[in-house]
Design a protein around this motif. Structure first.
Motif, short mmCIF file in Angstrom:
data_model
loop_
_atom_site.label_atom_id
_atom_site.label_comp_id
_atom_site.label_asym_id
_atom_site.label_seq_id
_atom_site.Cartn_x
_atom_site.Cartn_y
_atom_site.Cartn_z
N ALA A 206 92.12 44.14 24.79
CA ALA A 206 92.85 45.64 25.43
C ALA A 206 93.26 46.81 24.72
O ALA A 206 93.15 48.09 25.05
CB ALA A 206 93.00 45.03 26.91
N ALA A 207 94.17 45.82 24.18
CA ALA A 207 94.68 47.03 23.35
C ALA A 207 94.13 47.74 22.29
O ALA A 207 94.36 49.53 21.89
CB ALA A 207 96.11 46.21 21.95
N ALA A 208 92.88 47.51 21.78
CA ALA A 208 92.43 48.18 20.62
C ALA A 208 91.67 48.95 21.26
O ALA A 208 91.57 50.06 21.18
CB ALA A 208 91.42 47.03 20.08
N LEU A 209 90.48 48.59 22.69
CA LEU A 209 90.30 49.48 23.33
C LEU A 209 91.04 50.94 24.29
O LEU A 209 90.49 51.89 24.85
CB LEU A 209 89.34 49.24 24.77
N GLY A 210 92.29 50.61 24.26
CA GLY A 210 93.20 51.63 24.98
C GLY A 210 93.31 51.31 26.00
O GLY A 210 94.37 52.26 26.88
N VAL A 211 93.95 50.15 26.85
CA VAL A 211 94.07 49.78 27.86
C VAL A 211 95.22 49.68 28.25
O VAL A 211 95.73 48.91 27.36
CB VAL A 211 93.22 48.15 28.49
N ASP A 212 96.01 50.34 28.52
CA ASP A 212 97.98 49.47 29.14
C ASP A 212 97.99 48.95 30.26
O ASP A 212 99.40 48.69 29.65
CB ASP A 212 98.39 51.36 29.02
N GLN A 344 90.10 35.46 40.71
CA GLN A 344 90.73 34.37 39.81
C GLN A 344 92.24 35.10 40.52
O GLN A 344 92.54 36.33 40.63
CB GLN A 344 90.28 34.24 39.05
N SER A 345 92.99 33.81 40.08
CA SER A 345 94.55 34.11 40.21
C SER A 345 94.75 35.05 38.91
O SER A 345 93.93 34.94 38.13
CB SER A 345 95.39 32.83 40.07
N ARG A 346 95.93 35.86 38.62
CA ARG A 346 96.85 36.64 37.68
C ARG A 346 96.54 35.65 37.15
O ARG A 346 97.06 36.47 35.56
CB ARG A 346 97.16 37.71 38.31
N GLY A 347 97.57 34.64 37.11
CA GLY A 347 98.07 33.64 35.89
C GLY A 347 99.17 34.73 35.13
O GLY A 347 99.53 34.98 35.60
N ARG A 348 99.41 34.90 34.02
CA ARG A 348 99.85 35.33 33.13
C ARG A 348 100.42 37.15 32.57
O ARG A 348 99.86 37.41 31.56
CB ARG A 348 100.28 34.84 31.64
N GLN A 349 99.53 37.61 33.88
CA GLN A 349 99.01 38.97 33.73
C GLN A 349 99.89 39.56 33.35
O GLN A 349 100.12 40.67 33.10
CB GLN A 349 98.08 39.11 34.60
N LYS A 355 103.38 42.47 26.99
CA LYS A 355 102.33 43.11 25.64
C LYS A 355 102.10 43.85 25.78
O LYS A 355 102.48 45.00 24.35
CB LYS A 355 102.31 41.57 25.28
N LEU A 356 101.39 44.82 26.76
CA LEU A 356 100.26 45.48 25.92
C LEU A 356 101.28 47.00 25.76
O LEU A 356 100.97 47.90 25.56
CB LEU A 356 99.64 46.77 26.75
N ALA A 357 102.59 46.97 26.42
CA ALA A 357 103.29 48.27 26.68
C ALA A 357 104.05 48.06 25.30
O ALA A 357 103.81 49.27 24.98
CB ALA A 357 104.13 47.93 28.04
N ASP A 358 103.98 46.96 24.53
CA ASP A 358 105.08 47.19 23.58
C ASP A 358 103.70 47.43 21.91
O ASP A 358 104.27 48.30 20.81
CB ASP A 358 105.46 46.03 23.33
N LEU A 359 102.16 47.12 22.25
CA LEU A 359 101.56 46.77 21.86
C LEU A 359 101.08 48.17 21.38
O LEU A 359 100.90 49.48 21.19
CB LEU A 359 100.11 46.37 21.78
N LEU A 360 101.19 49.47 22.46
CA LEU A 360 100.51 50.08 22.47
C LEU A 360 101.64 51.41 23.07
O LEU A 360 102.93 51.48 23.17
CB LEU A 360 99.99 50.90 23.78
N MET A 364 99.21 57.62 22.17
CA MET A 364 97.54 56.64 22.62
C MET A 364 96.85 57.22 23.01
O MET A 364 97.42 57.25 24.33
CB MET A 364 97.83 55.71 21.96
N ALA A 365 96.04 56.19 23.39
CA ALA A 365 94.66 56.79 24.17
C ALA A 365 94.74 55.87 25.53
O ALA A 365 95.25 54.75 25.22
CB ALA A 365 93.64 56.37 23.59
N GLY A 366 95.44 56.51 26.35
CA GLY A 366 95.41 55.38 28.45
C GLY A 366 97.24 55.47 27.91
O GLY A 366 96.69 55.15 29.20
N ASN A 367 98.00 56.69 27.05
CA ASN A 367 98.94 56.45 28.30
C ASN A 367 98.63 57.57 28.89
O ASN A 367 99.85 57.16 29.70
CB ASN A 367 100.19 56.53 26.95
#
Length: 435
Positions: A206-212, A344-349, A355-360, A364-367
């Motif tokens: 997700a981070a590599a694809l730019g999903v924030d 399905q349940s969100r689980g650890r979403q 973590k995505l906010a820290d990675l991006l 970058m694309a997606g913000n």
């Protein structure tokens, strides 16, 4: 008499020893193979061979299992005691019976997987559609399905045998096409070290694809869908977005309306292609209408000027909104949709989003995207649609310059949903239908 008694005892002892040797040889058997001829001192083992052939056991309960060996030894010991006991002695020893073996499923093997679904995040699926990476993305999902133990890697030869073998149930393409996809998805979906494929996690993909942010619920995508044509896979990736917006599959859509233009921006798919995908996957549509003020000439002209062809007149013949027979200004909203997949349940979403906010990094694309694509934004960037009037009023008090909608009670069907509208204090907000 004494000699005859000793001979009888020695014969019984020899018979018991031969029987014990026979049982030991049966225990040493592997995978139900029979011992060589003459190994049982001339005695037949038809009953044991029949038992081995009729007993169907999983691989992890073979002859190396201590629990199974203990149970079989207890069973054979009981039979041996019964055979050695004289018929007229009147003595009956009751040995403990083996416990019933639990029924277990056969693990994943070359005959086919035991799991039927894969976990798919709709935001990742839409990113694959936008970036035109559906083909390697499908291979990534299949490899994660083959990695049933969750080790994070799989041998290349195993993946080749499972996905390209002519006798495999998971065959989806040839080895030549798989080599091309492996090279295309390098560093985005996996890394190779010569013998293994190290799969990247959904978070890293997700981070590599730019999903924030992962906004919708993950859905259960059947593995059988991934084995179909690439066009059908694209259609299900698109439909997973609608499935993730509906927690439960119901007759009437519970998700907020969403326009075709918003969907086109999310997945870079034209409106006609969206309709084709919905038809192929069985996505259900629900039309939405908003009820405004009582009908006057001036108000209807303003609505027609502001909303164009979406404006219309509504006569309340059943008295659901107000007095029976009263006419109101109304307009059509974008449709709502019900996806075909099980949410399905969100689980650890939540943790994944942090973590995505820290990675991006910022910029970058997606913000610059909206934080949540589940509902369109209004003029002030706030939420437009609410399930109850109380939540709508609370939001209106915080932002009175934006018109809001709330779901009408008792007015929903499988094809139509009526929404009530609270206009902004300053001016009308533009929000028409484009279907």
């Amino acid at each position: 008499m004494l000699v005859e008694g000793r001979r009888g005892t020695s014969q019984a002892l020899l018979a018991a020893q031969a029987r014990l040797t026979e049982l030991r040889e049966l225990v040493r058997l592997k995978d139900g193979a029979l011992p060589p001829s003459g190994a049982t001192h001339g005695r037949t083992i038809t009953d044991e061979a029949t038992l081995l052939k009729t007993r169907v056991l999983p691989k992890h309960l073979g002859w190396g299992s201590q629990a199974l060996t203990k149970a079989l030894r207890a069973t054979r010991a009981n039979e041996l005691q019964s055979s050695l006991q004289p018929a007229n002695s009147g003595i009956h020893h009751r040995l403990p019976q083996p416990a019933a073996q639990p029924r277990t499923e056969t693990p994943v093997s070359g005959s086919g997987p035991s799991r039927k679904d894969v976990r798919l995040y709709p935001d990742i699926a839409l990113s694959l559609l936008r970036e035109r990476e559906v083909a390697p993305g499908r291979l990534w999902l299949l490899l994660r399905h083959l990695d049933s133990n969750g080790r994070g890697w799989i041998e290349i030869e195993t993946a080749r045998r499972q996905l390209t073998g002519k006798e495999s149930d998971l065959r989806v393409f040839g080895w030549r096409q798989m080599r091309k996809l492996l090279a295309r998805g390098e560093s985005l979906f996996w890394f190779r070290d010569g013998q293994r494929l190290w799969l990247r996690s959904p978070l890293n993909v997700a981070a590599a694809l730019g999903v924030d942010r992962l906004s919708g619920r993950p859905v259960a995508l059947p593995v059988s869908v991934l084995l179909q044509s690439i066009g059908l896979v694209r259609a299900h990736f698109y439909a997973s977005f609608h499935s993730g917006r509906n927690p439960k599959k119901t007759k009437a859509a519970k998700a907020a309306p969403i326009s075709r233009s918003t969907l086109q921006a999310l997945c870079q798919t034209s409106r006609s292609t969206q309709r084709q995908y919905e038809k192929r996957t069985g996505v259900q549509q629900q039309r939405n209408f908003a009820i405004g003020k009582k009908l006057t000439v001036a108000d209807f002209q303003n609505q027609a000027w502001d909303r164009g062809r979406a404006a219309l007149r509504f006569k309340d013949r059943a008295g659901q909104v107000g007095r029976t027979g009263t006419e109101y200004t109304a307009w059509q909203l974008p449709n709502s949709y019900v996806g075909p997949h099980e949410a399905q349940s969100r689980g650890r979403q939540k943790r994944m989003n942090r973590k995505l906010a820290d990675l991006l990094m910022k910029g970058m694309a997606g913000n610059d995207k909206q934080a949540d694509h589940a509902e369109p934004a209004g003029d002030a960037g706030g939420r437009l649609f609410f399930d109850s009037g109380a939540t709508a009023a609370a939001s209106y008090n915080r932002c009175p310059d934006q018109g809001i909608y709330w779901r009408g009670l008792g007015s929903s069907t499988s094809r139509c949903q009526v929404w009530h509208w609270l206009p902004p204090q300053a001016s009308f907000g533009r929000h028409g239908a484009d279907d």
